[in-house]
Enzyme design. Structure first.
Site, PDB file in Angstrom:
ATOM      1  N   LYS A 175     -11.490   0.710   9.941  1.00  0.00           N
ATOM      2  CA  LYS A 175     -10.312   1.123  10.706  1.00  0.00           C
ATOM      3  C   LYS A 175     -10.652   1.205  12.192  1.00  0.00           C
ATOM      4  O   LYS A 175     -11.817   1.103  12.584  1.00  0.00           O
ATOM      5  CB  LYS A 175      -9.835   2.463  10.175  1.00  0.00           C
ATOM      6  CG  LYS A 175      -9.434   2.333   8.723  1.00  0.00           C
ATOM      7  CD  LYS A 175      -8.727   3.544   8.259  1.00  0.00           C
ATOM      8  CE  LYS A 175      -7.893   3.157   7.046  1.00  0.00           C
ATOM      9  NZ  LYS A 175      -6.915   4.165   6.755  1.00  0.00           N
ATOM     10  N   TYR A 233       0.815  -1.230   0.000  1.00  0.00           N
ATOM     11  CA  TYR A 233       0.000   0.000   0.000  1.00  0.00           C
ATOM     12  C   TYR A 233       0.852   1.286   0.000  1.00  0.00           C
ATOM     13  O   TYR A 233       0.615   2.204  -0.786  1.00  0.00           O
ATOM     14  CB  TYR A 233      -0.901  -0.052   1.240  1.00  0.00           C
ATOM     15  CG  TYR A 233      -1.834   1.115   1.412  1.00  0.00           C
ATOM     16  CD1 TYR A 233      -2.931   1.284   0.583  1.00  0.00           C
ATOM     17  CD2 TYR A 233      -1.633   2.040   2.442  1.00  0.00           C
ATOM     18  CE1 TYR A 233      -3.800   2.350   0.763  1.00  0.00           C
ATOM     19  CE2 TYR A 233      -2.501   3.101   2.639  1.00  0.00           C
ATOM     20  CZ  TYR A 233      -3.580   3.252   1.788  1.00  0.00           C
ATOM     21  OH  TYR A 233      -4.438   4.307   1.977  1.00  0.00           O
TER      22      TYR A 233
HETATM   23  P1  NAD Z   1     -12.926   3.586   0.560  1.00  0.00           P
HETATM   24  O1  NAD Z   1     -12.529   2.154   0.417  1.00  0.00           O
HETATM   25  O2  NAD Z   1     -14.125   3.897   1.377  1.00  0.00           O
HETATM   26  O3  NAD Z   1     -13.126   4.252  -0.872  1.00  0.00           O
HETATM   27  C1  NAD Z   1     -12.342   3.923  -1.986  1.00  0.00           C
HETATM   28  C2  NAD Z   1     -13.282   3.672  -3.146  1.00  0.00           C
HETATM   29  O4  NAD Z   1     -12.495   3.390  -4.320  1.00  0.00           O
HETATM   30  C3  NAD Z   1     -14.191   2.447  -2.933  1.00  0.00           C
HETATM   31  O5  NAD Z   1     -15.545   2.833  -2.998  1.00  0.00           O
HETATM   32  C4  NAD Z   1     -13.808   1.509  -4.054  1.00  0.00           C
HETATM   33  O6  NAD Z   1     -14.911   0.779  -4.591  1.00  0.00           O
HETATM   34  C5  NAD Z   1     -13.230   2.464  -5.088  1.00  0.00           C
HETATM   35  N1  NAD Z   1     -12.353   1.764  -6.023  1.00  0.00           N
HETATM   36  C6  NAD Z   1     -11.395   0.848  -5.735  1.00  0.00           C
HETATM   37  N2  NAD Z   1     -10.847   0.397  -6.864  1.00  0.00           N
HETATM   38  C7  NAD Z   1     -11.466   1.052  -7.875  1.00  0.00           C
HETATM   39  C8  NAD Z   1     -11.349   0.995  -9.299  1.00  0.00           C
HETATM   40  N3  NAD Z   1     -10.478   0.154  -9.884  1.00  0.00           N
HETATM   41  N4  NAD Z   1     -12.143   1.784 -10.047  1.00  0.00           N
HETATM   42  C9  NAD Z   1     -13.047   2.609  -9.453  1.00  0.00           C
HETATM   43  N5  NAD Z   1     -13.216   2.695  -8.112  1.00  0.00           N
HETATM   44  C10 NAD Z   1     -12.431   1.931  -7.339  1.00  0.00           C
HETATM   45  O7  NAD Z   1     -11.646   4.350   1.122  1.00  0.00           O
HETATM   46  P2  NAD Z   1     -11.508   5.823   1.726  1.00  0.00           P
HETATM   47  O8  NAD Z   1     -11.248   5.668   3.169  1.00  0.00           O
HETATM   48  O9  NAD Z   1     -12.625   6.679   1.277  1.00  0.00           O
HETATM   49  O10 NAD Z   1     -10.141   6.274   1.030  1.00  0.00           O
HETATM   50  C11 NAD Z   1     -10.090   7.168  -0.076  1.00  0.00           C
HETATM   51  C12 NAD Z   1      -8.649   7.441  -0.456  1.00  0.00           C
HETATM   52  O11 NAD Z   1      -7.953   7.988   0.674  1.00  0.00           O
HETATM   53  C13 NAD Z   1      -7.834   6.210  -0.863  1.00  0.00           C
HETATM   54  O12 NAD Z   1      -6.912   6.556  -1.865  1.00  0.00           O
HETATM   55  C14 NAD Z   1      -7.077   5.840   0.400  1.00  0.00           C
HETATM   56  O13 NAD Z   1      -5.911   5.116   0.113  1.00  0.00           O
HETATM   57  C15 NAD Z   1      -6.783   7.223   0.964  1.00  0.00           C
HETATM   58  N6  NAD Z   1      -6.527   7.195   2.422  1.00  0.00           N
HETATM   59  C16 NAD Z   1      -7.540   6.939   3.286  1.00  0.00           C
HETATM   60  C17 NAD Z   1      -7.296   6.922   4.653  1.00  0.00           C
HETATM   61  C18 NAD Z   1      -8.391   6.661   5.657  1.00  0.00           C
HETATM   62  O14 NAD Z   1      -8.120   6.708   6.866  1.00  0.00           O
HETATM   63  N7  NAD Z   1      -9.623   6.383   5.254  1.00  0.00           N
HETATM   64  C19 NAD Z   1      -5.989   7.155   5.126  1.00  0.00           C
HETATM   65  C20 NAD Z   1      -4.977   7.388   4.214  1.00  0.00           C
HETATM   66  C21 NAD Z   1      -5.265   7.428   2.855  1.00  0.00           C
END
Ligand code: NAD
Length: 349
Positions: A206, A163
Site C-alpha cells: 500500500k 473487494y
Molecule cells: P495480508 O495480505 O498481509 O494478510 C492476509 C493473509 O491471508 C495472507 O497471509 C494470505 O496468505 C492469507 N490468506 C489469503 N487467502 C487465504 C486462504 N484461502 N486461506 C488461508 N489464508 C489465506 O493482509 P493484511 O493487510 O494483513 O490484511 C488482513 C485483513 O485486514 C484482511 O481481511 C484485509 O482485507 C483487512 N484490511 C486490511 C487493510 C490494510 O490496510 N492492510 C485495510 C482494510 C482491511
C-alpha cells in the site's frame, strides 16, 4: 469512562483458552499473533495458506498451520476447540491489486462463510471479522475533501467493486450469526494500516510502504525522482499497526459492539503528496515528482469518522502519522538493504 475490556482483562477468557487467528502469515494477523503471545496467552493457533517459510512473522510457541481456509474441512480443523476466532485471512493488496483482481477478492467470501460456521459449530464464544473502509459507498468519496465516513455511510450500498462487496456481505454473515444463533461477532472496518512487517514490494503493498520503498530506491540509486499514482491530491488516513491490534482486541471484547460494524482507522487526513513530503523529510531528501494519471488510484478522498468508536470505547487510534512512518521507513530501509545483500527478507513471496 473506565478502560475498555481486552482479552487480558476479560472476566471470561483464560490465558490457556485457544485463540485461532486466520491469515496469520500476513501483516495484521501476524502482528496480532505476536500481541496475544506477548500478553501471555499460551494457546494460539495461527493459520494461513502460505507455506510457513513465507510467513511475515513466526511467533514462538504458536501452533502454525498451513491450510487453505476457503475449504470447509480446513476451517473445521482450524476452529476445533477454539474459544475465540479472528478472521484476517483474505486475498488482498493495495489499490493496484484490488482493482486488477476482483474475482480473487470476491472469493475471500468462501473463507469467512466456512470459518464462521466452523467457529459456531466448534462452540467458539467470539468471532472477529476484518472488514474495510472499501465497504463504504464510493459515491461519498469522489472528492479529496469528502467528509469523513461514519458507520451508517455503508448503506445505501455502492461498495468498492469486488473487494468492498465481499466485505459487506461477510459483515452481514456476522450480523446474522449473532441475531439467529447467538454467536458474539465483532466487525471492524479497517482504514489503511501500515507498519513494520507489512508488504513493501511485489505488487500488493500500500501507499506508505510503496512510497517509502521508492524514496529509499531513489536515494540508493542517486536517481532523485519518484513516480506517484494519480495526481497526488487524493486523500487518505493511515493507521499504525500497534493501534490496529489494540483496537481489534478492544472491539472484540466490547459487548456493546456485538454485530455492530465500527470504524478502526486514524482520522489524521493526508494527501498522497503530503505523505511523500513526510517521507522525504524522514529520509532527508527532496525528489522530483512525476505523476502517473493512468495508474490505479482508488477513491478521491477517504477518512475515518471516529465519533462512534470514541463514544463507545473512549479511545481511537492515535499514533501520529509521522511517528509511525519513521519506524516503518527505518524497517523498510533495513529490509531493502538486506534484500540487496542477498539476504532473505520477511516479506519475500
Ligand atoms: P495480508 O495480505 O498481509 O494478510 C492476509 C493473509 O491471508 C495472507 O497471509 C494470505 O496468505 C492469507 N490468506 C489469503 N487467502 C487465504 C486462504 N484461502 N486461506 C488461508 N489464508 C489465506 O493482509 P493484511 O493487510 O494483513 O490484511 C488482513 C485483513 O485486514 C484482511 O481481511 C484485509 O482485507 C483487512 N484490511 C486490511 C487493510 C490494510 O490496510 N492492510 C485495510 C482494510 C482491511
Amino acid at each position: 469512562m473506565s478502560q475498555p475490556l481486552t482479552a487480558s482483562t476479560s472476566p471470561t477468557l483464560k490465558k490457556d483458552d485457544l485463540i485461532v487467528i486466520a491469515g496469520a502469515g500476513g501483516f495484521i494477523a501476524g502482528a496480532l499473533t505476536r500481541y496475544f503471545h506477548d500478553q501471555g496467552f499460551t494457546r494460539i493457533r495461527a493459520v494461513d495458506k502460505k507455506p510457513l517459510p513465507d510467513w511475515y512473522q513466526r511467533v514462538p510457541g504458536a501452533e502454525c498451520l498451513c491450510m487453505d481456509l476457503s475449504e470447509k474441512d480446513n476451517c473445521v480443523r482450524a476452529a476445533e476447540g477454539a474459544v475465540e476466532v479472528y478472521n484476517l485471512a483474505a486475498d488482498m493488496g493495495g489499490m493496484g491489486f484490488i482493482e486488477r483482481f476482483r474475482i480473487e477478492c470476491l472469493r475471500s467470501i468462501l473463507i469467512n462463510t466456512h470459518l464462521i460456521e466452523a467457529a459456531y459449530r466448534a462452540g467458539a464464544e467470539r468471532f472477529f471479522f476484518s472488514s474495510s473502509a472499501c465497504a463504504y459507498n464510493t459515491e461519498l468519496q469522489k472528492d479529496p475533501h469528502s467528509r469523513a465516513l461514519k458507520e451508517s455511510d455503508a448503506y445505501p450500498a455502492m461498495a468498492e467493486r469486488g473487494y468492498g462487496w465481499e466485505k459487506l456481505m461477510s459483515e452481514m454473515f456476522c450480523q446474522e450469526y449473532s441475531a439467529e444463533r447467538g454467536l458474539k461477532t465483532a466487525i471492524a472496518r479497517f482504514h489503511n494500516v501500515f507498519g513494520p512487517f507489512g508488504t513493501w514490494f511485489g505488487g500488493r503493498e500500500k501507499a506508505p510502504a510503496a512510497l517509502s520503498r521508492k524514496v529509499i530506491e531513489a536515494k540508493d540509486t542517486g536517481k532523485l525522482e519518484i513516480d506517484i499514482w494519480g495526481d497526488g491530491n487524493q486523500t487518505r488516513s493511515f493507521m499504525y499497526i500497534d493501534d490496529c491490534v489494540l483496537g481489534i482486541d478492544r472491539i472484540m471484547h466490547c459487548d456493546q459492539l456485538i454485530a455492530t460494524p465500527v470504524n478502526l482507522g486514524s482520522s489524521e487526513l493526508v494527501s498522497i503528496n503530503g505523505l511523500v513530503s513526510l517521507i522525504e523529510e524522514i529520509a532527508g531528501v527532496k525528489l522530483h515528482r512525476t505523476y502517473d494519471l493512468n495508474a490505479p488510484k482508488g477513491v478521491a478522498g477517504r477518512n475515518s469518522d471516529n465519533t462512534f468508536i470514541r463514544s463507545v470505547l473512549g479511545w481511537e487510534p492515535n499514533t501520529p502519522l509521522r511517528a509511525g512512518l519513521r519506524t516503518t521507513y527505518a524497517w523498510i530501509e533495513q529490509q531493502y538493504y538486506d534484500r540487496k545483500a542477498g539476504k532473505r527478507v520477511v516479506t519475500e513471496q
